[in-house]
Motif scaffolding. Sequence first.
Motif, PDB file in Angstrom:
ATOM      1  N   THR A 108      14.725   6.482  -5.087  1.00 41.53           N
ATOM      2  CA  THR A 108      15.188   5.152  -4.679  1.00 41.53           C
ATOM      3  C   THR A 108      15.026   4.102  -5.769  1.00 41.53           C
ATOM      4  O   THR A 108      15.272   2.918  -5.523  1.00 41.53           O
ATOM      5  CB  THR A 108      14.414   4.678  -3.432  1.00 41.53           C
ATOM      6  OG1 THR A 108      13.011   4.658  -3.731  1.00 41.53           O
ATOM      7  CG2 THR A 108      14.675   5.608  -2.258  1.00 41.53           C
ATOM      8  N   ASP A 109      14.627   4.497  -6.968  1.00 40.71           N
ATOM      9  CA  ASP A 109      14.475   3.518  -8.049  1.00 40.71           C
ATOM     10  C   ASP A 109      15.824   2.916  -8.447  1.00 40.71           C
ATOM     11  O   ASP A 109      16.829   3.622  -8.535  1.00 40.71           O
ATOM     12  CB  ASP A 109      13.836   4.172  -9.274  1.00 40.71           C
ATOM     13  CG  ASP A 109      12.343   3.885  -9.362  1.00 40.71           C
ATOM     14  OD1 ASP A 109      11.785   3.348  -8.385  1.00 40.71           O
ATOM     15  OD2 ASP A 109      11.723   4.215 -10.394  1.00 40.71           O
ATOM     16  N   LYS A 110      15.819   1.620  -8.674  1.00 40.67           N
ATOM     17  CA  LYS A 110      16.993   0.909  -9.196  1.00 40.67           C
ATOM     18  C   LYS A 110      16.545   0.090 -10.405  1.00 40.67           C
ATOM     19  O   LYS A 110      15.587  -0.680 -10.282  1.00 40.67           O
ATOM     20  CB  LYS A 110      17.584  -0.020  -8.142  1.00 40.67           C
ATOM     21  CG  LYS A 110      17.977   0.662  -6.843  1.00 40.67           C
ATOM     22  CD  LYS A 110      19.147   1.599  -7.014  1.00 40.67           C
ATOM     23  CE  LYS A 110      19.516   2.237  -5.666  1.00 40.67           C
ATOM     24  NZ  LYS A 110      20.516   3.283  -5.811  1.00 40.67           N
ATOM     25  N   PRO A 111      17.174   0.209 -11.565  1.00 38.80           N
ATOM     26  CA  PRO A 111      18.285   1.116 -11.873  1.00 38.80           C
ATOM     27  C   PRO A 111      17.843   2.580 -11.843  1.00 38.80           C
ATOM     28  O   PRO A 111      16.673   2.883 -11.682  1.00 38.80           O
ATOM     29  CB  PRO A 111      18.690   0.681 -13.287  1.00 38.80           C
ATOM     30  CG  PRO A 111      17.436   0.107 -13.863  1.00 38.80           C
ATOM     31  CD  PRO A 111      16.734  -0.564 -12.730  1.00 38.80           C
ATOM     32  N   THR A 112      18.802   3.464 -12.014  1.00 41.87           N
ATOM     33  CA  THR A 112      18.561   4.901 -11.917  1.00 41.87           C
ATOM     34  C   THR A 112      17.418   5.327 -12.829  1.00 41.87           C
ATOM     35  O   THR A 112      17.345   4.959 -13.990  1.00 41.87           O
ATOM     36  CB  THR A 112      19.835   5.678 -12.285  1.00 41.87           C
ATOM     37  OG1 THR A 112      20.879   5.280 -11.397  1.00 41.87           O
ATOM     38  CG2 THR A 112      19.602   7.168 -12.163  1.00 41.87           C
ATOM     39  N   ASN A 113      16.522   6.113 -12.265  1.00 44.30           N
ATOM     40  CA  ASN A 113      15.355   6.589 -13.003  1.00 44.30           C
ATOM     41  C   ASN A 113      15.310   8.113 -12.917  1.00 44.30           C
ATOM     42  O   ASN A 113      14.996   8.671 -11.872  1.00 44.30           O
ATOM     43  CB  ASN A 113      14.085   5.976 -12.422  1.00 44.30           C
ATOM     44  CG  ASN A 113      12.830   6.445 -13.142  1.00 44.30           C
ATOM     45  OD1 ASN A 113      12.903   7.048 -14.210  1.00 44.30           O
ATOM     46  ND2 ASN A 113      11.675   6.170 -12.550  1.00 44.30           N
TER      47      ASN A 113
END
Length: 533
Positions: A108-113
């Motif tokens: 669910t990390d933003k930006p993509t992790n």
Amino acid sequence: MITKIKIHGYRIYKDLTLEPNPKLNLIVGANESGKSTLMEAIGLALTGRINGRSASEELNPYWFNSELIEEFVRQRKLGNPVAWPEIRIELFLENRDELQKLCGAINTDKPTNACPGISIRVLHDPAYSKDLDEWAKNVSPLLPVEYYSIDWRSFADEPITNRPPQLTTAIIDSRTVRSSTGVDYHMRHILNDALQPAERAAISVAYREIKASMSETALKNVNERMAETHASLHDNPIVLAMDQSARTSWEGAVTPHINNIPFSMSGQGQQASVKIALAMSRHSERTNFVMVEEPENHLTHTSLTKLISRMELLAGEHQQLFVATHSSFVINRLGLDGLHLLGGAKPLRLTELKPETVAYFRKLPGYDTLRMVLADKIVLVEGPSDEIIFERIFKDKYQKRPIELGIDVISMRGLAIGRCLELCAALDKTVAAVRDNDGVAPDELRTPIQEWLADDRRAVFIGSVDHGHTLEPQLIHYNTESQLRKILKITDRADIETWMSREKTETAIRIAVAEESIIPPTYLLEAASFIHG
């Protein structure tokens, strides 16, 4: 190592993000702040189990955050087709070669992790969509978890069925450590690494042979007599033999012993100590995560000292340790820089303490640091007599004791005021520090600690040098001698300042219980006003 923990919708946590330290993490907080829940969530994501059972066996409606459920029920009753509540626990892991199979960007990390990690979700099962729709016609706060499923996956979106070998975890809960069987679930996992596969096989074979030999020894005569007795009744007589099925394996009959006493009959404190020591002695290459709940339980001060020393000695270089505790001794000794304080809007992590301050408190493990950590507002005083007198002055002014208004009056008991203020500043506590001037101008005393002070949060209150160097002459300055003699019940023959300075605690107690109030020194009144707000 775990670099980040994200929890959504699990018990007390609507949304929590915590970034643990690479090695030591001390989880502290007031009652009901979520310490055990956090430990439980980490263990659940790492092992897929809870209380020694699989997550699917333990799943119940009370896992879900009550606030989220209340909002879901409210929206559904209003006719809004909001999404079904779910639980999500994500563990973000260090980017290491052996964890690459767990690497991906499904988180669910933003930006993509994109990183190694695992997540466990409790979500509605589409196979039961019709049943859920029917249930939703008369929605209630208790979710029908029978229509939910557990989804345990890596960040690469690969399903996980068993704990990945790279995430070996030892969980020790000293609150419920007692076992009544041979080797309980947690003990079995701890001992797994102590025995080589060949040794385990040899024990199992020997145990089967011992059971089989019973047929030719103690049971032989019994079986012969039974055969003769039943011969006239049927062709295949009943015989007695030892059960060789898996449910009677050696693990259920063999138990560890300590000083010739079965482990399960040892004291709970000793059981906890042994489990912690065994778990940590498996070393970092075999146990990545060690989780300990309240190691202080059931232990005397001496035993706890030995256990903490052993934990320090056994901690592996690549082993991440999580300890939930209510003990000041534990957090002081293991190091305040590993502390995570739960209970606020977000976890507070102590990262700004100077190494020498951490070492300072480590050398004073008996000091009640946790009381300072958990207090809402703090008044720091130099000793017990100052504490008693300040409490009386505060109650005379506000008709309530400080603690009734969430204000904790704490004696520094000789600790350096700068160290205490540094800790309070790191915790962003509201603090009024009260100290004697000792013959030094107040502004000069404030200079070395100025970096920890803040006009609206932390201030130091010091009496005027002209009115005396310590509390006792300050009291004499603001009150008439006859009034003090009456309150303290001392005769004219005694020199009042000498008596008060010699009998500090007795002076404070007599002032505290006297019917007549004293006139407080100005700096103590200012401290009371500041902390009361």
